[in-house]
Write a protein that holds these residues in place. Structure first.
Motif, PDB file in Angstrom:
ATOM      1  N   GLN A  35       0.823  -1.205   0.000  1.00 55.76           N
ATOM      2  CA  GLN A  35       0.000   0.000   0.000  1.00 55.76           C
ATOM      3  C   GLN A  35       0.859   1.259   0.000  1.00 55.76           C
ATOM      4  O   GLN A  35       0.505   2.250  -0.616  1.00 55.76           O
ATOM      5  CB  GLN A  35      -0.952  -0.004   1.196  1.00 55.76           C
ATOM      6  CG  GLN A  35      -2.061  -1.016   1.080  1.00 55.76           C
ATOM      7  CD  GLN A  35      -2.960  -0.728  -0.107  1.00 55.76           C
ATOM      8  OE1 GLN A  35      -3.497   0.372  -0.228  1.00 55.76           O
ATOM      9  NE2 GLN A  35      -3.114  -1.697  -0.982  1.00 55.76           N
ATOM     10  N   GLN A  37       4.099   1.465  -1.229  1.00 59.74           N
ATOM     11  CA  GLN A  37       4.836   1.575  -2.488  1.00 59.74           C
ATOM     12  C   GLN A  37       3.921   1.578  -3.704  1.00 59.74           C
ATOM     13  O   GLN A  37       4.334   1.918  -4.792  1.00 59.74           O
ATOM     14  CB  GLN A  37       5.885   0.469  -2.594  1.00 59.74           C
ATOM     15  CG  GLN A  37       5.329  -0.930  -2.622  1.00 59.74           C
ATOM     16  CD  GLN A  37       6.402  -1.991  -2.487  1.00 59.74           C
ATOM     17  OE1 GLN A  37       7.521  -1.698  -2.111  1.00 59.74           O
ATOM     18  NE2 GLN A  37       6.055  -3.230  -2.789  1.00 59.74           N
ATOM     19  N   ARG A  38       2.674   1.169  -3.536  1.00 62.28           N
ATOM     20  CA  ARG A  38       1.644   1.134  -4.570  1.00 62.28           C
ATOM     21  C   ARG A  38       1.986   0.205  -5.733  1.00 62.28           C
ATOM     22  O   ARG A  38       1.676   0.480  -6.881  1.00 62.28           O
ATOM     23  CB  ARG A  38       1.328   2.545  -5.071  1.00 62.28           C
ATOM     24  CG  ARG A  38       0.687   3.398  -4.016  1.00 62.28           C
ATOM     25  CD  ARG A  38       0.160   4.683  -4.595  1.00 62.28           C
ATOM     26  NE  ARG A  38      -0.363   5.516  -3.531  1.00 62.28           N
ATOM     27  CZ  ARG A  38       0.372   6.429  -2.896  1.00 62.28           C
ATOM     28  NH1 ARG A  38       1.612   6.634  -3.215  1.00 62.28           N
ATOM     29  NH2 ARG A  38      -0.179   7.151  -1.947  1.00 62.28           N
ATOM     30  N   TRP A  39       2.633  -0.887  -5.430  1.00 54.10           N
ATOM     31  CA  TRP A  39       2.861  -1.940  -6.414  1.00 54.10           C
ATOM     32  C   TRP A  39       3.156  -3.243  -5.690  1.00 54.10           C
ATOM     33  O   TRP A  39       3.568  -3.242  -4.543  1.00 54.10           O
ATOM     34  CB  TRP A  39       3.990  -1.601  -7.394  1.00 54.10           C
ATOM     35  CG  TRP A  39       5.356  -1.520  -6.797  1.00 54.10           C
ATOM     36  CD1 TRP A  39       5.944  -0.410  -6.280  1.00 54.10           C
ATOM     37  CD2 TRP A  39       6.297  -2.589  -6.624  1.00 54.10           C
ATOM     38  NE1 TRP A  39       7.196  -0.719  -5.803  1.00 54.10           N
ATOM     39  CE2 TRP A  39       7.442  -2.050  -6.011  1.00 54.10           C
ATOM     40  CE3 TRP A  39       6.288  -3.944  -6.937  1.00 54.10           C
ATOM     41  CZ2 TRP A  39       8.556  -2.818  -5.712  1.00 54.10           C
ATOM     42  CZ3 TRP A  39       7.401  -4.710  -6.634  1.00 54.10           C
ATOM     43  CH2 TRP A  39       8.524  -4.139  -6.031  1.00 54.10           C
ATOM     44  N   ARG A  79       0.462  -2.247 -10.453  1.00 58.05           N
ATOM     45  CA  ARG A  79       0.746  -0.890  -9.975  1.00 58.05           C
ATOM     46  C   ARG A  79      -0.560  -0.122  -9.957  1.00 58.05           C
ATOM     47  O   ARG A  79      -1.423  -0.339 -10.800  1.00 58.05           O
ATOM     48  CB  ARG A  79       1.739  -0.181 -10.897  1.00 58.05           C
ATOM     49  CG  ARG A  79       3.078  -0.835 -10.945  1.00 58.05           C
ATOM     50  CD  ARG A  79       4.050  -0.080 -11.851  1.00 58.05           C
ATOM     51  NE  ARG A  79       5.246  -0.853 -12.122  1.00 58.05           N
ATOM     52  CZ  ARG A  79       6.245  -1.017 -11.279  1.00 58.05           C
ATOM     53  NH1 ARG A  79       6.201  -0.458 -10.104  1.00 58.05           N
ATOM     54  NH2 ARG A  79       7.296  -1.747 -11.595  1.00 58.05           N
ATOM     55  N   TRP A  80      -0.689   0.780  -8.996  1.00 56.52           N
ATOM     56  CA  TRP A  80      -1.896   1.600  -8.906  1.00 56.52           C
ATOM     57  C   TRP A  80      -1.542   2.965  -8.361  1.00 56.52           C
ATOM     58  O   TRP A  80      -0.522   3.155  -7.717  1.00 56.52           O
ATOM     59  CB  TRP A  80      -2.964   0.910  -8.050  1.00 56.52           C
ATOM     60  CG  TRP A  80      -2.531   0.620  -6.644  1.00 56.52           C
ATOM     61  CD1 TRP A  80      -2.678   1.418  -5.561  1.00 56.52           C
ATOM     62  CD2 TRP A  80      -1.874  -0.572  -6.166  1.00 56.52           C
ATOM     63  NE1 TRP A  80      -2.161   0.810  -4.435  1.00 56.52           N
ATOM     64  CE2 TRP A  80      -1.656  -0.408  -4.780  1.00 56.52           C
ATOM     65  CE3 TRP A  80      -1.456  -1.747  -6.784  1.00 56.52           C
ATOM     66  CZ2 TRP A  80      -1.042  -1.390  -4.010  1.00 56.52           C
ATOM     67  CZ3 TRP A  80      -0.836  -2.705  -6.002  1.00 56.52           C
ATOM     68  CH2 TRP A  80      -0.643  -2.526  -4.640  1.00 56.52           C
ATOM     69  N   GLU A  81      -2.407   3.913  -8.664  1.00 51.39           N
ATOM     70  CA  GLU A  81      -2.236   5.282  -8.188  1.00 51.39           C
ATOM     71  C   GLU A  81      -2.908   5.417  -6.827  1.00 51.39           C
ATOM     72  O   GLU A  81      -3.779   4.631  -6.473  1.00 51.39           O
ATOM     73  CB  GLU A  81      -2.864   6.280  -9.176  1.00 51.39           C
ATOM     74  CG  GLU A  81      -2.184   6.283 -10.526  1.00 51.39           C
ATOM     75  CD  GLU A  81      -0.744   6.765 -10.460  1.00 51.39           C
ATOM     76  OE1 GLU A  81      -0.475   7.703  -9.684  1.00 51.39           O
ATOM     77  OE2 GLU A  81       0.097   6.196 -11.176  1.00 51.39           O
ATOM     78  N   ALA A  82      -2.519   6.459  -6.116  1.00 52.01           N
ATOM     79  CA  ALA A  82      -3.144   6.727  -4.814  1.00 52.01           C
ATOM     80  C   ALA A  82      -4.593   7.128  -5.033  1.00 52.01           C
ATOM     81  O   ALA A  82      -4.921   7.812  -6.002  1.00 52.01           O
ATOM     82  CB  ALA A  82      -2.388   7.835  -4.096  1.00 52.01           C
ATOM     83  N   SER A  83      -5.450   6.700  -4.152  1.00 49.41           N
ATOM     84  CA  SER A  83      -6.851   7.105  -4.233  1.00 49.41           C
ATOM     85  C   SER A  83      -6.985   8.555  -3.789  1.00 49.41           C
ATOM     86  O   SER A  83      -6.054   9.136  -3.222  1.00 49.41           O
ATOM     87  CB  SER A  83      -7.719   6.197  -3.361  1.00 49.41           C
ATOM     88  OG  SER A  83      -7.423   6.398  -2.005  1.00 49.41           O
ATOM     89  N   GLU A  86      -6.028   9.225  -0.248  1.00 49.27           N
ATOM     90  CA  GLU A  86      -4.606   9.168   0.058  1.00 49.27           C
ATOM     91  C   GLU A  86      -3.881  10.415  -0.432  1.00 49.27           C
ATOM     92  O   GLU A  86      -2.840  10.773   0.090  1.00 49.27           O
ATOM     93  CB  GLU A  86      -3.990   7.922  -0.587  1.00 49.27           C
ATOM     94  CG  GLU A  86      -4.475   6.629   0.019  1.00 49.27           C
ATOM     95  CD  GLU A  86      -3.956   5.418  -0.724  1.00 49.27           C
ATOM     96  OE1 GLU A  86      -3.213   5.581  -1.707  1.00 49.27           O
ATOM     97  OE2 GLU A  86      -4.309   4.298  -0.342  1.00 49.27           O
TER      98      GLU A  86
END
Length: 102
Positions: A35, A37-39, A79-83, A86
């Motif tokens: 969460q 590092q978002r990957w 990989r994902w972007e911050a919501s 966040e």
């Protein structure tokens, strides 16, 4: 004399392969380090069947906001972007000095 209670036999529910893989992937995605590092990289295990792997990867590919990279070793990096929650800067409150009541 009282009769001893007969316990009902406990039924052990068998977890399907797709449920097991889904739980493993979900746990990896929700891990605190992932969460931050978002990957996360998901490695395919010998116990992951073709049908189960394709099903879970298909569900992940349909999920908005997730970028999938299929690696040469059959692993997949997500990989994902911050919501929006966040992205919001943390609110810092200044301590208020109170006057002593005496």
């Amino acid at each position: 004399m009282a009769k001893p209670k007969q316990s009902t036999p406990k039924v052990k529910k068998e977890v399907s392969g797709i449920e097991r893989l889904g739980l493993r992937v979900s746990s990896m995605i929700n891990h605190p380090v992932a969460q931050i590092q978002r990957w996360v990289t998901i490695h395919r295990l010998d116990t992951d069947g073709d049908r189960e792997w394709e099903e879970v990867m298909g569900l992940l590919s349909e999920t908005d906001g997730i970028d999938m990279t299929f690696n040469d070793d059959e692993s997949v990096t997500l990989r994902w972007e911050a919501s929006a929650d966040e992205d919001r800067p943390a609110e810092v409150l200044e301590p208020v000095e109170e006057v002593a009541p005496f």
